[in-house]
Design a protein around this motif. Structure first.
Motif, PDB file in Angstrom:
ATOM      1  N   GLU A  83       0.838  -1.201   0.000  1.00  0.00           N
ATOM      2  CA  GLU A  83       0.000   0.000   0.000  1.00  0.00           C
ATOM      3  C   GLU A  83       0.874   1.253   0.000  1.00  0.00           C
ATOM      4  O   GLU A  83       0.548   2.256  -0.651  1.00  0.00           O
ATOM      5  N   ALA A  84       1.991   1.226   0.706  1.00  0.00           N
ATOM      6  CA  ALA A  84       2.894   2.381   0.729  1.00  0.00           C
ATOM      7  C   ALA A  84       3.469   2.648  -0.654  1.00  0.00           C
ATOM      8  O   ALA A  84       3.660   3.806  -1.046  1.00  0.00           O
ATOM      9  N   SER A 141       1.156   4.852  -2.945  1.00  0.00           N
ATOM     10  CA  SER A 141       0.900   6.256  -2.628  1.00  0.00           C
ATOM     11  C   SER A 141       2.185   7.054  -2.783  1.00  0.00           C
ATOM     12  O   SER A 141       3.160   6.820  -2.079  1.00  0.00           O
ATOM     13  N   ARG A 174       3.029   8.648   0.581  1.00  0.00           N
ATOM     14  CA  ARG A 174       3.584   7.732   1.579  1.00  0.00           C
ATOM     15  C   ARG A 174       5.007   7.324   1.217  1.00  0.00           C
ATOM     16  O   ARG A 174       5.864   7.188   2.105  1.00  0.00           O
ATOM     17  N   GLU A 219       7.311  10.008   2.351  1.00  0.00           N
ATOM     18  CA  GLU A 219       7.444  10.007   3.807  1.00  0.00           C
ATOM     19  C   GLU A 219       8.373   8.886   4.272  1.00  0.00           C
ATOM     20  O   GLU A 219       9.222   9.092   5.152  1.00  0.00           O
ATOM     21  N   VAL A 220       8.221   7.708   3.689  1.00  0.00           N
ATOM     22  CA  VAL A 220       9.068   6.565   4.069  1.00  0.00           C
ATOM     23  C   VAL A 220      10.524   6.845   3.726  1.00  0.00           C
ATOM     24  O   VAL A 220      11.435   6.611   4.538  1.00  0.00           O
ATOM     25  N   SER A 273       1.321  17.705   0.350  1.00  0.00           N
ATOM     26  CA  SER A 273       0.067  17.307  -0.300  1.00  0.00           C
ATOM     27  C   SER A 273      -0.959  18.416  -0.137  1.00  0.00           C
ATOM     28  O   SER A 273      -0.976  19.115   0.884  1.00  0.00           O
ATOM     29  N   SER A 283      -2.013   8.528  -6.624  1.00  0.00           N
ATOM     30  CA  SER A 283      -1.980   7.076  -6.826  1.00  0.00           C
ATOM     31  C   SER A 283      -1.986   6.598  -8.270  1.00  0.00           C
ATOM     32  O   SER A 283      -1.921   5.391  -8.497  1.00  0.00           O
ATOM     33  N   SER A 290      -7.929   8.878  -2.979  1.00  0.00           N
ATOM     34  CA  SER A 290      -7.342  10.229  -2.945  1.00  0.00           C
ATOM     35  C   SER A 290      -7.362  10.928  -4.298  1.00  0.00           C
ATOM     36  O   SER A 290      -6.423  11.640  -4.662  1.00  0.00           O
ATOM     37  N   LEU A 343      10.750   0.371   2.937  1.00  0.00           N
ATOM     38  CA  LEU A 343       9.338   0.089   2.680  1.00  0.00           C
ATOM     39  C   LEU A 343       8.872  -1.195   3.354  1.00  0.00           C
ATOM     40  O   LEU A 343       7.672  -1.395   3.556  1.00  0.00           O
TER      41      LEU A 343
END
Length: 440
Positions: free
Chosen positions: A111-112, A115, A118, A121-122, A135, A159, A198, A271
């Motif tokens: 899922e990460a 996005s 995401r 961010e990771v 965002s 996405s 999103s 991840l």
């Protein structure tokens, strides 16, 4: 080798879009290995097996529900492996594998990957190179000066894949135009029908200068094996980012390739990806290697045909699809190296949006020295969209040679011989929105 008489074939769940390019290649590989493929696709569940593939029908936008449907359908059957083709099917595959007790990536890791926010961010939290990013909602219209946005920057949907909707802006006017264009795309009936998450938001990030490469890899218990590094010789500087040429092996210095491999390992570790194929994109500049995206799936479309694997013990080369099946089912042969020849693919770009009326120059392109395959995948008289609204290509050119330079030259020479006639479509009211298409 096919299974011996009296032994049941190993069964593998293949999560893929109903119109995926690679399914025939997987069917050929499965037949060779004596493997039974069980398709999981997004075809309409109310139709009686329209493709004759006995696929399990699911909705990929709800990954957990899709996984539940799959587990109910295979209850009591032995499933030995799971593979996913494409970003949308990957999350459902992860949930299903977890429920079936099959080694695979954790759903949260997959899922990460889906996005763009995401991912940033990771990577930031792991100490990797990342640009500034934020965002924003698409509505109301954003005034960039009020949010401290600097230029050049890149606007992206959260996405969508294949660089669809990705636009570079160099000033306020370009930013506002790009934001409006992205909003129209994400509000279109075609995108809304995907039910992607999103769709009312975008990510804005600093533009990363430099050249770009792609990495194909295979994870086993968290250990990453690099299958290939692809050079992207065309400058991807915007305003749109449609990819064209991939060539391997890379012509970059060994030290740079080692940095790319190290960044790839750090990215998948951050991840939490542990099992199966990955496809990743990186930018390179004087500051180092910048991970752009990591996807928990193999290279998309027909581009996998640019990769063949060969061992001294085998009479014929192994396609990537066969290598992936062997890996997913723990069969021998997954350590086979890529063939020594240079190879490459051109994803034939779409010069303008419209109706594809004709294609000419095919025989001349196929006759180009070192070209080994040409496939036109766009259908005549169908609409096709250029980037950033588009996400598919006119077709694929493949070449092999002694050096990457020979391969790139052959692809460009063959492409010059192709002519595509694309005409402007007549405005037609959309059956759902009851609106005419936007112009300009």
């Amino acid at each position: 080798m096919p299974p011996a008489a009296g032994h049941p074939a190993k069964r593998l769940l293949l999560f893929t879009a109903k119109l995926g390019y690679q399914t025939r290649s997987f069917e050929d590989a499965a037949r060779k290995l004596g493997v039974q493929l069980v398709y999981v696709t997004d075809r309409c569940h109310q139709l009686e097996d329209p493709w004759g593939d006995q696929a399990i029908a699911v909705h990929f936008e709800s990954a957990e529900n899709a996984a539940y449907t799959v587990m109910e359908n295979v209850r009591g059957q032995g499933v030995a492996g799971v593979l996913a083709l494409g970003d949308r099917p990957a999350a459902a595959a992860a949930y299903a594998a977890r429920g079936l007790g099959i080694p695979y990536n954790h759903p949260a890791a997959v899922e990460a990957c889906r996005s763009k926010l995401r991912l940033r961010e990771v990577f930031r939290d792991a100490g990797l190179h990342v640009p500034w990013f934020r965002s924003f909602p698409l509505v109301p219209a954003l005034e960039p000066a009020l949010h401290g946005i600097s230029y050049p920057c890149v606007l992206k949907p959260l996405s969508l894949s294949a660089s669809q909707g990705v636009v570079r802006a160099n000033n306020r006017e370009e930013f506002l135009e790009a934001a409006a264009r992205l909003r129209r795309l994400l509000e279109s009936a075609e995108i809304r029908a995907t039910r992607e998450p999103s769709l009312d938001q975008m990510i804005v990030e600093g533009y990363i200068p430099g050249r770009e490469v792609a990495v194909e890899g295979l994870l086993t218990g968290g250990a990453l094996r690099i299958l290939a590094i692809f050079d992207k010789p065309d400058p991807l500087e915007g305003p749109f980012f449609e990819e064209t040429v991939y060539v391997t092996p890379s012509r970059l210095p060994e030290s740079t390739q080692s940095e790319i491999e190290r960044s790839a390992r750090e990215a998948v570790r951050a991840l939490g990806l542990t099992q199966g194929p990955i496809h990743a994109e990186f930018r390179l500049n004087e500051e180092g290697v910048w991970p752009i995206e990591v996807a928990a799936r193999p290279i998309g479309g027909l581009c996998a045909r640019a990769l063949l694997f060969h061992s001294d013990k085998a009479d014929e080369a192994m396609a990537l699809e066969e290598l992936l099946l062997r890996h997913a089912l723990s069969l021998p042969g997954t350590d086979t190296a890529r063939e020594p020849q240079a190879s490459g693919v051109m994803m034939i770009p779409v010069p303008s949006s419209g109706i594809l009326e004709s294609v000419s120059g095919l025989e001349a392109a196929r006759a180009t020295h070192r070209i080994n395959e040409l496939l036109i995948t766009a259908r005549l008289h169908d609409p096709i969209a250029a980037w950033p609204e588009g996400s598919s290509y006119l077709g694929f050119l493949f070449a092999k040679g002694n050096t990457p330079e020979e391969v790139e030259g052959a692809l460009r020479e063959a492409h010059k011989k192709l002519q595509f006639r694309i005409t402007s479509p007549l405005p037609v009211e959309h059956p759902v929105t009851r609106r005419l298409p936007a112009t300009g």
